[in-house]
Scaffold this motif. Sequence first.
Motif, PDB file in Angstrom:
ATOM      1  N   GLY A 787       0.789  -1.222   0.000  1.00 47.69           N
ATOM      2  CA  GLY A 787       0.000   0.000   0.000  1.00 47.69           C
ATOM      3  C   GLY A 787       0.822   1.273   0.000  1.00 47.69           C
ATOM      4  O   GLY A 787       0.263   2.366   0.080  1.00 47.69           O
ATOM      5  N   THR A 788       2.165   1.154  -0.097  1.00 39.18           N
ATOM      6  CA  THR A 788       3.010   2.351  -0.109  1.00 39.18           C
ATOM      7  C   THR A 788       3.251   2.777  -1.554  1.00 39.18           C
ATOM      8  O   THR A 788       2.971   2.054  -2.508  1.00 39.18           O
ATOM      9  CB  THR A 788       4.358   2.062   0.572  1.00 39.18           C
ATOM     10  OG1 THR A 788       5.027   1.009  -0.142  1.00 39.18           O
ATOM     11  CG2 THR A 788       4.144   1.629   2.017  1.00 39.18           C
ATOM     12  N   ASP A 789       3.824   3.975  -1.717  1.00 38.75           N
ATOM     13  CA  ASP A 789       4.263   4.406  -3.044  1.00 38.75           C
ATOM     14  C   ASP A 789       5.347   3.450  -3.534  1.00 38.75           C
ATOM     15  O   ASP A 789       6.164   2.951  -2.747  1.00 38.75           O
ATOM     16  CB  ASP A 789       4.811   5.835  -2.982  1.00 38.75           C
ATOM     17  CG  ASP A 789       3.716   6.858  -2.690  1.00 38.75           C
ATOM     18  OD1 ASP A 789       2.569   6.612  -3.099  1.00 38.75           O
ATOM     19  OD2 ASP A 789       4.015   7.886  -2.049  1.00 38.75           O
ATOM     20  N   SER A 790       5.372   3.223  -4.844  1.00 39.15           N
ATOM     21  CA  SER A 790       6.335   2.251  -5.364  1.00 39.15           C
ATOM     22  C   SER A 790       6.832   2.708  -6.724  1.00 39.15           C
ATOM     23  O   SER A 790       6.164   3.469  -7.437  1.00 39.15           O
ATOM     24  CB  SER A 790       5.704   0.856  -5.460  1.00 39.15           C
ATOM     25  OG  SER A 790       4.506   0.912  -6.219  1.00 39.15           O
ATOM     26  N   TRP A 791       8.024   2.202  -7.086  1.00 36.69           N
ATOM     27  CA  TRP A 791       8.692   2.626  -8.314  1.00 36.69           C
ATOM     28  C   TRP A 791       9.306   1.406  -9.003  1.00 36.69           C
ATOM     29  O   TRP A 791       9.820   0.486  -8.339  1.00 36.69           O
ATOM     30  CB  TRP A 791       9.798   3.639  -8.020  1.00 36.69           C
ATOM     31  CG  TRP A 791       9.318   4.933  -7.445  1.00 36.69           C
ATOM     32  CD1 TRP A 791       9.058   6.088  -8.104  1.00 36.69           C
ATOM     33  CD2 TRP A 791       9.042   5.205  -6.051  1.00 36.69           C
ATOM     34  NE1 TRP A 791       8.637   7.061  -7.235  1.00 36.69           N
ATOM     35  CE2 TRP A 791       8.620   6.550  -5.970  1.00 36.69           C
ATOM     36  CE3 TRP A 791       9.101   4.440  -4.876  1.00 36.69           C
ATOM     37  CZ2 TRP A 791       8.260   7.137  -4.756  1.00 36.69           C
ATOM     38  CZ3 TRP A 791       8.741   5.024  -3.678  1.00 36.69           C
ATOM     39  CH2 TRP A 791       8.329   6.374  -3.632  1.00 36.69           C
TER      40      TRP A 791
END
Length: 898
Positions: A787-791
């Motif tokens: 659920g976190t920002d991801s790249w």
Amino acid sequence: MSITLNTTMSSIMTNKRRVGALKSLGVVTVGDALTYYPFRVADPVPLRALREARIGERMAFSASVRGMRVVPMNVRRGYRLEAVVDDGDFAVSRHIAGAAARLVFFSYKKQYVDWLSMRLRSGAIVVIAGEPSEFNGQLQFTHPEIMTVAPGSGPADGEYSGVVQMSALKYDADTVEAGLRRISRPRPVYHASSRISSEHIHESIVQCIELLAGTGQDLPGDAATEAPQTMKPMEDGGISGAGTAPADAESRSGNAVAVGLARAIPDVLPESVRESNHLLHRAEAFLAIHDPLNTADFKRAIGTMRYEEAFVSQTALLQSRSNVRKDAALPCAGVALRDRFIESLPFPLTGGQREIIDDIGVDMAREYPMQRLLQGEVGSGKTVVAVAAMLQAAGSGHQAVLVAPTQVLAEQHHATISAMLCAIDGVETGDDPSRDALSPNDPADLIKAAESAADDGDAKGRTAVKHPVKHSGARSGKQDGAAHAQSDANTRHVPVILLTGGMKLAARRRALALAASGDPCIIVATHAAFSKTFQAPNLALVVIDEQHRFGVEQRESLRTKNDVVPHLLVMTATPIPRTAAMTWFGDLDISWLTELPGGRKPIRTFVVPENDGRMMGSMFAHIRGRIDAGERAYVVCPRIDADDESDGDDDTSGALQIGVYDDSDAYRRESAAAAANTAASAPSQEDGDGAPSRPPLHSVAEIERRLSSLPQFRGIRFATLTGRDDDATKQQVMADFADGATPVLVATTVIEVGVDVPQASCIVIFDADRYGLSQLHQLRGRVGRGGTDSWAFLISRAEDGGPAQQRLQVIQGTLDGAQIAQADLEFRGAGDVLGDAQSGGKSGLKLLRVVKDAKIIADARERAGRLLADDPDLSGEVELAGAVLDFTRGNETFLTSS
């Protein structure tokens, strides 16, 4: 002898070398020859008189042979045959003065030269096609294609009427006009080899057609058709015009061949289907493909055979689907345990999950086996759907098995399912306001729910749930019995059994004994489930995870272990377009999970040129910031180490590219030293044929060493994970990565499937331009699961504007798996995307294209369904029934649900 489609080429062809060459192409029978389709048709050859010749441009004309001689070449061995021809009569018809030219042939074989001398005797009328050149100031044709014309048919026949016919000579055309039409017509071009040219393939196929039609002679032998070893060999390894040309067009226009061929080759498609689609008869189609009058006829014939393939394959799939319903299955109507499981989940199911669970529930309650393909994006909740289905089987008093492609994934499934089932009795039923705030597919939420439901006094159970990867291996050892006992207690005697090839012998025997007892249970297994030692007499459901990782024979082994056929649920996160799924999985009911759960944030994808040092440095600085925030990062490489020869390149030079990532003097010195050490062994920039070589692939060992020396990662521990590592090492590496002890994991694509670490927020994929889009999409799905920002960073060495860069732009621009799969299919083809067993790469489908022929497939499926509804056994369509039977027998890999 009577010739049929099943007649072998060796029985009708005296040229054994050509028989062997055709066999190497898969052409063994006459039927194989007719279905060895050309990949294109050459443009018609223009008719030109010799005075209209253009050097280097192919042309056709008729002429009379003025003289011929054979010159032995003692120095170079062999013979040179020269013939002088005059096109005076043909030139007059074009209102041009006649001229002379020389025909030249080279050969080592005296037998071939004698045969050619007979055809080019003085006074003979011939039709010629070839590419003119100039030698010693005279127009010359080297190894042209020639056709002999019967005497008494040409304009100049009166002058040469006294020529004596050789009884052994068979003329290729009855008239000059027929010969010109024949030699100038479009010519099919086939995939050839060094052993046989396209021209000789065409010649053999056309003569097979004539033999089938009853108008041809036995296929000629070495003297007439063998491509001799010439002094100046052509690119295809043979010589044009070396063989007897096919029969002339005028005999074809009288339908002699077409009528005879129609008797030998009955039509497969029902007449109503053929007429409604304006298709050719099968015999007409073969004739127009291999001996076309024009390009329009060729295209129409190819369309006919393409539709036939679609119709036969779809009929076979629909029949297979219908036949499955004749098998007996264990009905699973008990849904109480399944419903309690759904109520215990700490999150609401998505609408798609509920709908598919209900569909599966209806299917499993029937007395014939379910066959369903569940396709969904990474993280769309397929595991929850599978667990619900397995609990329906267990709740009905039966067994269910989930087969995973790797041990890491099997252990993870075992831990996750155990955690889910622990919560069934620990969570009160009814509405819980906190449920909406939880992610329906966040493993952390599942673990929290399991921990809150588990017995507070059992610390061992808590630890196993909290760190599933690290402690799942212990369950296969001394703690196996205790873990299973705890699972039994918490799930009301529905044990979750783990069975892998890497288990200790005692634990493996216990797992096999529990399965063989027939007691209701859920079995999570790897390929060990396909072994003969695995027996589950009460097996009601088989769930295959990542179906493309398993062969058809393996899946069949589970279905045939018992007298009762189990229900089948096939799951895949590899995006497959709907048209492809309808083609390759047409006998399955297909469900799509297109709705992603709440709480998942889109993954930001960037294509990073490897030679852009500034961007590479910024990327690594960003990753260091995420690690300092408590997150994790994957680094994926295609090779294990520099000595890995799987790609055939020396990988050390590839590591030199990393020297531009940072401006530190130490790093540049290391790069320079590596360059000096590998300069002597660095691969050439050109291959033997002059084409630029592809850059060497990066390796896990080299990248781990290089990145760990960067200042951005000072103080950060790295770990590596490859397929060569043993099971204990894999478990420990994944546990340390999940705990944060080694927050950067450099790995091969072994992490592509099943590795689930919610804290992972970044993934770097080296040599991304060398992967397929579907695989990149799978790898990208390893991050952003918490659920976190991801790249996702795709490191590329692709050329600007090239196909590889275009593919990467597709995956950079969308997260839609369906769009990515469609693009991947268009770029790479069905074989690469789906695997041979699912792509028809070894099947009888030679013309059907999944993407471009979607409408044809849909139309064929609809018409085949209507036909089978009226005539399930195809008793009224004998030829179609035979074609379907042949297709089914020879293409078990196509019927992927088997």
